[in-house]
Design a protein around this motif. Structure first.
Motif, PDB file in Angstrom:
ATOM      1  N   ARG A 119     -47.089  30.875 145.551  1.00 52.25           N
ATOM      2  CA  ARG A 119     -48.411  31.513 145.534  1.00 52.25           C
ATOM      3  C   ARG A 119     -48.543  32.607 146.755  1.00 52.25           C
ATOM      4  O   ARG A 119     -48.948  33.840 146.790  1.00 52.25           O
ATOM      5  N   SER A 125     -49.330  34.524 140.458  1.00 51.91           N
ATOM      6  CA  SER A 125     -50.355  33.650 140.204  1.00 51.91           C
ATOM      7  C   SER A 125     -50.287  32.395 139.677  1.00 51.91           C
ATOM      8  O   SER A 125     -49.318  32.027 139.492  1.00 51.91           O
ATOM      9  N   GLU A 126     -51.578  31.749 139.741  1.00 53.45           N
ATOM     10  CA  GLU A 126     -51.456  30.404 139.349  1.00 53.45           C
ATOM     11  C   GLU A 126     -50.996  30.107 137.742  1.00 53.45           C
ATOM     12  O   GLU A 126     -49.831  29.262 137.672  1.00 53.45           O
ATOM     13  N   ALA A 144     -52.147  23.264 145.236  1.00 51.30           N
ATOM     14  CA  ALA A 144     -52.448  24.153 146.178  1.00 51.30           C
ATOM     15  C   ALA A 144     -53.732  23.693 146.938  1.00 51.30           C
ATOM     16  O   ALA A 144     -53.922  23.592 148.185  1.00 51.30           O
TER      17      ALA A 144
END
Length: 177
Positions: A119, A125-126, A144
């Motif tokens: 990340r 991105s996720e 995260a």
């Protein structure tokens, strides 16, 4: 195979740095690179000359680091903490920020560490992380969030570093500190 030796010779140091970030340990990072390069070598015919061997190798490393948590034996850790710590009044006690971050990453479980590296270091991105690791976006967000919460309570990183990370996690998960 044609081009593989040149690829390894030119990209090995960068791959080891990435492996160290993913595993939190130089030895494990080197082992991770070696294992990933074996898989890259097997796929070299598809990757050379028109493929992206480094991207392939990094993806293999990410997936292997993600799965490392499933292994029972993790190797010896000579000591959890160095016996001598510099005195705060010592002029030479300032440590490089990279060392502080790596030390903080080492305290996290493997999956949380991999998610944070992808990340914040790789800038994914996720959704991209979830796709690469073969898990849901919710899993990435929770890993995260838990990692940032642990780092905040442990005080391993200073507040300004954590505020940047936490603000991004909060924006993507909708959580409040």
């Amino acid at each position: 195979m044609e081009g593989f030796s040149e690829f390894v010779g030119s990209r090995y140091p960068a791959l080891v740095r990435y492996g160290v970030l993913l595993t939190g340990d130089r030895g494990h990072g080197e082992d991770l690179v070696q294992s990933a390069l074996v898989k890259t070598y097997r796929a070299w015919g598809r990757l050379h000359p028109d493929g992206q061997p480094e991207a392939y190798t990094r993806t293999v490393m990410e997936r292997m680091a993600w799965r490392m948590v499933r292994r029972r034996w993790r190797g010896e850790l000579p000591t959890a903490e160095l016996p001598e710590r510099p005195d705060e009044t010592d002029d030479y006690a300032a440590r490089d920020q990279a060392d502080v971050v790596l030390e903080a990453l080492r305290t996290l479980p493997a999956q949380q560490r991999v998610v944070l590296v992808l990340r914040y270091w790789a800038g994914l991105s996720e959704a991209e992380i979830a796709d690469r690791l073969g898990c849901s976006t919710g899993t990435v967000k929770s890993r995260a969030s838990r990692a940032v919460a642990f780092l905040r309570t442990s005080r391993l990183l200073n507040d300004s570093d954590l505020n940047d990370v936490a603000a991004d996690v909060q924006a993507t998960t909708g959580e409040r500190r």
